[in-house]
Design an enzyme around this catalytic site. Structure first.
Site, PDB file in Angstrom:
ATOM      1  CG  HIS A 186      -0.403   0.246   2.518  1.00  0.00           C
ATOM      2  ND1 HIS A 186       0.018  -0.761   3.348  1.00  0.00           N
ATOM      3  CD2 HIS A 186      -0.177   1.397   3.204  1.00  0.00           C
ATOM      4  CE1 HIS A 186       0.466  -0.252   4.477  1.00  0.00           C
ATOM      5  NE2 HIS A 186       0.358   1.053   4.413  1.00  0.00           N
ATOM      6  CG  ASP A 216       0.283  -4.071   2.898  1.00  0.00           C
ATOM      7  OD1 ASP A 216       0.261  -3.533   1.786  1.00  0.00           O
ATOM      8  OD2 ASP A 216       0.407  -3.441   3.966  1.00  0.00           O
ATOM      9  CB  SER A 300       3.351   1.759   5.994  1.00  0.00           C
ATOM     10  OG  SER A 300       2.151   1.881   6.693  1.00  0.00           O
TER      11      SER A 300
END
Length: 451
Positions: A186, A216, A300
């Protein structure tokens, strides 16, 4: 997936928001159809270097006098030295250990060496194990910049390339020419171009190697240049609740790159629901480590390390609710190792393919279940087939639209998520699978060979 409108419950709101990052970080949002693939692991092999045996031909004995008494010891010494060198290469060439994630281009220091270097450089300060662990791992943590093309005025022509968001990444492998970086899918989703900012401040372009929406994860490749440090991987199966957990990344963007937060491993094997298209129906469950180390937008794809400075997880998400603090999640390092090898080799993770689109039975009203599908009243769970791809394993096996799958190989299937997990985690391409389903109120069985 259901299009039926219904009030959003707390559980659904939790599921929808469990993966959300606010502000600059990217949501896990993908409305495109996701192709089913199989996970695989590339096996790395090492071959020993061949060495010719050293052989000295016997010579006829002669009387050489004093000259022989001098030359013979000298020749013997030379021959002995050559033998030692040849034997060394025979036994040791090709057998030098190589770490799972690095090539022999780098050699990471042990934590005590790093700590000793810090103590010598900062003799007036107290150097802790945490300080040393961060120093060891930080050079391998980078900022990942997502650049996207903006729409020009009135939608005419191409716009400019601008930063659309940023996250973090971890250098995990170096070879002669390139360095490889793992980050979150993402973080790079929708990018026209990618850029990586190194710890040194240098900014370099990055190439996308492969992505996997289900875990992910994504792999990037950059030119090696001056990069000489790659992260070392810990065995996440050996991690215990209560261990130190240190998050390194770029919260709120590259401006705060290299930020460090510390906590503990709060829980293992958490199953967190994921809704890729925000339709209120859970598409997947991510298996993650839970930590209370602060994970903010921009973290992230960054590193979660242990007290030895080794990677135990890739930071991926947090609970994005106003009344929740200290609940972040990371993809375990062993899962990362398995996925990145497939992404390097194939650009995707290959998984078994059945060839059906589905929706969960619980999302359908009882009137339709009994009235149109003719299901027995006690059948309230399963995966409703809403489409069958032509010439797919499901099509060949005879599955049709509106069949209700309730069992795979004798294992009960309550919903489409359970079906996917069974396929992706317990089956491989080429395996045969037994499918039990209801059609017009009758329970039937068929077999399919997965592709």
């Amino acid at each position: 997936m259901s299009n039926e409108q219904r009030p959003e419950s707390f559980d659904e709101r939790f599921r929808r928001r469990s993966h959300s990052f606010e502000n600059d970080d990217f949501e896990k949002d993908n409305t495109d159809e996701v192709a089913d693939t199989e996970s695989g692991v590339e096996t790395e092999t090492f071959s020993s270097k061949e060495t010719d045996d050293y052989y000295v031909e016997p010579r006829e004995k002669r009387n050489g006098g004093c000259l022989s008494s001098v030359l013979l010891p000298l020749i013997a010494g030379i021959v002995g030295a050559i033998l030692v060198v040849m034997l060394y290469h025979t036994f040791f060439d090709g057998d030098t250990p190589v770490t799972d994630n690095n090539t022999d281009q780098t050699e990471s220091k042990e934590l005590n060496e790093v700590k000793k270097d810090l103590e010598e450089a900062h003799s007036d300060k107290v150097i802790t194990d945490t300080t040393a662990a961060v120093k060891k791992a930080s050079p391998a943590v980078v900022s990942v910049i997502n650049l996207q093309e903006t729409q020009s005025l009135y939608g005419l022509g191409a716009g400019e390339i601008q930063e659309a968001g940023s996250g973090s990444g971890v250098i995990y492998k170096i070879d002669d020419n390139n360095a490889y970086i793992v980050t979150n899918n993402h973080v790079i989703e929708g990018a026209s171009e990618l850029k990586v900012n190194l710890e040194s401040g240098e900014s370099i372009p990055a190439e996308l190697v492969g992505t996997d929406i289900w875990t992910d994860l994504a792999v990037l490749r950059v030119e090696r240049g001056n990069i000489d440090v790659a992260i070392e991987f810990a065995d996440s199966d050996k991690v215990l609740v209560g261990e130190d957990a240190i998050a390194i990344g770029s919260p709120l963007g590259a401006m705060l790159s290299g930020s460090v937060s510390r906590g503990i491993v709060s829980a293992l094997d958490r199953a967190i629901p994921v809704d890729f298209d925000n339709d209120g129906v859970i598409d997947w469950e991510a298996n993650v480590l839970q930590t209370d180390a602060a994970i903010n937008p921009g973290n992230s794809g960054g590193a979660l390390i242990n007290s030895d400075g080794d990677l135990i997880g890739i930071n991926s998400m947090k609970i994005g609710q106003d009344n929740v603090e200290g609940i972040g999640f990371a993809i375990p390092s062993n899962e990362v190792t398995r996925i990145i090898k497939d992404l390097e080799e194939h650009g995707e993770v290959k998984r078994p393919f059945l060839g059906v689109s589905m929706m969960d039975l619980y999302t359908i009203s009882s009137d339709i279940l009994q009235g149109q599908l003719n299901l027995p009243e006690d059948v309230t769970a399963g995966a409703l087939v809403t489409g069958v791809q032509e010439n797919s394993p499901a099509d060949i096996a005879g599955l049709r639209e509106y069949d209700v799958i309730v069992s795979l190989d004798g294992e009960k299937i309550e919903n489409s998520l359970k079906l996917r997990r069974y396929l992706y985690e317990k089956k491989e391409i080429g395996d045969e699978i037994t499918i039990e389903f209801y059609r017009d109120g009758e329970r039937q069985s068929t077999a399919a060979t997965l592709e």
